[in-house]
Design an enzyme around this catalytic site. Structure first.
Site, mmCIF file in Angstrom:
data_model
loop_
_atom_site.group_PDB
_atom_site.id
_atom_site.type_symbol
_atom_site.label_atom_id
_atom_site.label_comp_id
_atom_site.label_asym_id
_atom_site.label_seq_id
_atom_site.Cartn_x
_atom_site.Cartn_y
_atom_site.Cartn_z
ATOM 1 N N LYS A 34 80.756 -7.153 44.266
ATOM 2 C CA LYS A 34 80.780 -8.569 44.628
ATOM 3 C C LYS A 34 82.152 -9.001 45.158
ATOM 4 O O LYS A 34 82.226 -9.853 46.047
ATOM 5 C CB LYS A 34 80.353 -9.440 43.452
ATOM 6 N N THR A 35 83.240 -8.419 44.626
ATOM 7 C CA THR A 35 84.572 -8.790 45.118
ATOM 8 C C THR A 35 84.732 -8.357 46.570
ATOM 9 O O THR A 35 85.281 -9.084 47.401
ATOM 10 C CB THR A 35 85.674 -8.154 44.253
ATOM 11 N N ASP A 220 82.956 -17.350 42.404
ATOM 12 C CA ASP A 220 82.674 -16.081 41.718
ATOM 13 C C ASP A 220 82.244 -16.369 40.278
ATOM 14 O O ASP A 220 82.561 -17.431 39.730
ATOM 15 C CB ASP A 220 83.935 -15.214 41.738
ATOM 16 N N GLU A 221 81.544 -15.436 39.651
ATOM 17 C CA GLU A 221 81.122 -15.541 38.243
ATOM 18 C C GLU A 221 80.451 -16.896 37.960
ATOM 19 O O GLU A 221 80.766 -17.582 36.986
ATOM 20 C CB GLU A 221 82.332 -15.357 37.300
ATOM 21 N N GLN A 251 75.331 -11.247 32.580
ATOM 22 C CA GLN A 251 76.704 -11.131 32.079
ATOM 23 C C GLN A 251 77.255 -12.471 31.592
ATOM 24 O O GLN A 251 78.474 -12.634 31.480
ATOM 25 C CB GLN A 251 77.617 -10.558 33.167
ATOM 26 N N ARG A 595 80.928 -1.421 31.532
ATOM 27 C CA ARG A 595 82.351 -1.212 31.797
ATOM 28 C C ARG A 595 82.627 0.268 32.056
ATOM 29 O O ARG A 595 83.679 0.625 32.587
ATOM 30 C CB ARG A 595 83.228 -1.646 30.603
#
Length: 713
Positions: A34-35, A220-221, A251, A595
């Site tokens: 996504k970044t 974002d997020e 998340q 992670r």
């Protein structure tokens, strides 16, 4: 550094990138790039669509993510745009606009969570309320601020249903808290958002200035936004309507602080023609890791359907380890780390993740036993240490003279004979004036406290006069000298040495800020300190990371251990009677698993000593949801039913690869002298009774042990 290349994106990323107009929702699974999508979209707008960088706003949730995105954009299209967290964005807006309210000035102070708690405790004491009432006041304050509600309307509504006397006390406490902050020209973290929203709602010309400017907004997020943040985004996008949000409801792990993943669903109701894209391809983890992540999260019902996949190899199988107790669990983790380091891994490749901080003690001991370097995150942060907070408070009273909260921290440090009674009397003498204005006035010279505070007042006036001509670092050094702070910590004990070392580190942080920022000011420095997040301190410094799952969201490690997978710990007991809380616990495990890049370990213990007693534990229900039973022969490490079975009887004269045997006297660099009481059947682990530390279990061929001969004893 990554270059701008749209062809480096996959098909789904490209589809989302090219939809530049209107509202776009991208549901992006963990590790789905996504970044990269966000940074490429920004550069596409600038380089291909010829949009001015001035007209683009990007919002992230951590300073770490902000810095990473800013660096990528700068490298890819040589442009600076407004990229910040929600709180940093609001600080920047408030520094320009807050004076329209009349209650604050631009040099307001941002108070810490610790200061907030301290103020509330003082208010509770003043109102003769109980500790239980403190929890209720905190709850009501959080509810009001997370939803951006009016205090009076909020309590009037509750009084229709609850105990009116109690609610009147809580209302009074909340009002006193707000009054205290206003008088000190101070804001808490929630105020940064709420007061910005208040200004936007009440001053349309100010809102229009920013809404006109930001033609394209990226968030974002998005699943971590609370109601106030959601309202801010709606208002900022009200002119152009070009909103691009990336989120993953799987998340969302911050509901306890107001985050609402339903904002993803609300978006489709509040805006017309929302275009939705899914990013399901994962670039981080192996197939085996994604399989168990998908398995566990599929048990949640409140989510948008998606399934992570990768074209990577299956990778190493996941490992479930059933430990005898927490010591055995810690030993297993330490041994596996050392084994993998022998295979070529670095210590910074490992993360040990836990649901609650209380699990860290035994793991830390296990790591120390084997001299494994680690860093614990979530403990006391640097800027929360008392000597550093004193320095921040001293600087704050120069930046914001109305900041009584900071003034009261420093007025008697170093000791000046000013106690609680004196402070109360000084406040009475000051009357309607703020305390520092009174202390620096001619009227104060007639106070009985003048002689005690004369040096403090004169030092303050002198430094205030010199401040404009000094660099930030030089001014901070002057504060230390003028107020005698260094002398207060003079001593040869370890505590004094550590405090002086922290003061040096503080000066270094001021110098670094000064070097990295154009036209640096202490107003901006103090804001940057207060807006730091847990992740800002996590770095790959050659150490194993030991942290709560909340602290590592957004990060990745080659190898991850998730410990303490037992009912009552993970999931927490409180989730037993709440579907929403159980689903949040499951999301936490999903975040922990995703992670990991290459290898995942999941451990639980049959017995665990916690909160003063040993309990028999039941393995977490989540372990069954992973569906890796068919791989048990390969992935489940068998352990004896009794711990002592691990240590087989050996002949005293039989030595192992380590050259050590039962009965040998040894010396450890940390634990001193001890005697080997037993050795495991494979000869790798010894149980050693140390004279000063009791029994420890160490790997004999790795631990720094020296065998003591008769002459050494």
């Amino acid at each position: 550094m990554e270059k701008f290349d749209i062809n480096s994106l996959n098909d789904e990323q490209k589809k989302a990138l090219y939809e530049t107009e209107g509202v776009v929702l991208v549901t992006a699974g963990a590790g789905s790039g996504k970044t990269r999508l966000l940074t490429h979209r920004i550069c596409h707008l600038i380089l291909d669509k010829h949009i001015s960088p001035y007209n683009i706003l990007a919002i992230t949730f951590t300073n770490k993510a902000t810095n990473e995105m800013r660096e990528r954009v700068l490298a890819m299209c040589d442009c600076n745009i407004w990229i910040s967290t929600f709180h940093s964005m609001c600080v920047r807006i408030l520094r320009q606009e807050i004076e329209v309210l009349g209650d604050y000035t631009r040099n307001f102070t941002i108070i810490s969570e610790t200061d907030r708690d301290k103020i509330l405790k003082e208010i509770i004491k003043t109102l003769n309320l109980d500790e239980e009432d403190l929890e209720k006041v905190e709850m009501h304050l959080d509810n009001i601020k997370n939803k951006g509600q009016d205090i009076e309307e909020y309590f009037n509504y509750l009084m229709q249903f609850g105990n009116k006397n109690n609610l009147k006390n809580y209302y009074q406490a909340v009002c006193l808290y707000e009054e205290r902050l206003r008088k000190s020209n101070s804001l808490d973290f929630d105020d940064l958002l709420n007061i910005t929203l208040q200004i936007f709602n009440n001053y349309p010309e100010i809102l229009n200035k920013y809404a006109e400017r930001f033609r394209y907004i990226l968030v974002d997020e998005f699943q971590d936004t609370n109601l106030v943040q959601y309202k801010l985004i709606k208002l900022l996008s009200s002119v152009w309507g070009n909103l691009f949000v990336v989120g993953d409801e799987d998340q969302c792990i911050y509901s306890w602080r107001g985050a609402n993943y339903r904002n993803i669903l609300n978006l489709k109701e509040d805006f017309k023609d929302v275009k939705v894209f899914k990013l399901e391809r994962n670039y981080r983890s192996s197939k085996n890791i994604l399989d168990i992540a998908n398995n566990v999260i599929s048990n949640n019902s409140e989510r948008l359907e998606k399934n992570l996949w990768t074209d990577k190899d299956e990778g190493l199988p996941p490992v479930i380890y059933t430990a005898y107790d927490e010591r055995d669990e810690a030993q297993f983790v330490a041994r596996e780390i050392l084994n993998l380091v022998d295979e070529g891994y670095s210590f910074s490749d490992f993360a040990i993740l836990m649901r609650i901080n209380a699990l860290s003690r035994s793991v830390e001991e296990g790591l120390l036993n084997y001299n494994i370097p680690y860093r614990l995150y979530g403990g006391q942060k640097f800027f929360e240490r008392s000597e550093v907070k004193i320095l921040l408070a001293y600087i704050s009273i120069f930046v914001n003279p109305k900041d009584e909260i900071s003034l009261l921290k420093v007025i008697n440090f170093p000791k000046r004979g000013i106690g609680d009674v004196a402070i109360l009397n000084l406040k009475k003498e000051a009357g309607e004036n703020d305390l520092l204005s009174y202390l620096t006035s001619e009227k104060f010279q007639f106070s009985k406290y003048y002689s005690k505070l004369k040096a403090f007042v004169e030092g303050y006036k002198s430094l205030l006069h010199d401040m404009p001509a000094l660099s930030l670092e030089k001014f901070a050094q002057k504060v230390l000298e003028v107020f005698g702070i260094i002398s207060a910590y003079q001593g040869k004990d370890e505590d004094s040495v550590n405090r002086l070392s922290n003061i040096d580190s503080f000066l270094a942080s001021v110098k670094e800020f000064e070097e990295q920022n154009e036209d640096p000011t202490f107003i901006d420095y103090l804001a940057s300190v207060m807006l730091r997040s847990d992740q800002d301190d996590i770095e790959n410094g050659g150490t194993v990371s030991l942290a709560t799952i909340h602290a590592v969201k957004g990060l990745e490690f080659k190898v991850v251990f998730v410990i303490g997978l037992e009912e009552g710990i993970f999931p927490l007991t409180r989730a037993n009677n709440s579907k929403s809380e159980l689903e949040e616990e499951r999301r936490l495990l999903y975040v922990a698993i995703t992670r990991a890049e290459e290898k995942i370990y999941l451990t639980h213990a049959n017995r665990r000593y916690m909160y003063g007693k040993t309990n028999n534990e039941v393995e977490s229900r989540f372990l069954k949801e992973l569906h890796i039973v068919e791989k048990a022969d390969k992935t489940k490490v068998k352990v004896p039913k009794r711990k002592d079975d691990f240590f087989l009887p050996e002949k005293e004269e039989e030595a192992f690869v380590s050259g050590l045997k039962v009965g040998d006297k040894v010396e450890h660099t940390r634990f001193g002298v001890g005697k080997i009481k037993a050795i495991s059947g494979d000869g790798l682990v010894g149980r050693i009774d140390f004279e000063d530390f009791g029994e420890k279990e160490l790997m004999l061929n790795i631990a720094t042990l020296k065998k003591l001969e008769e002459k050494d004893e």
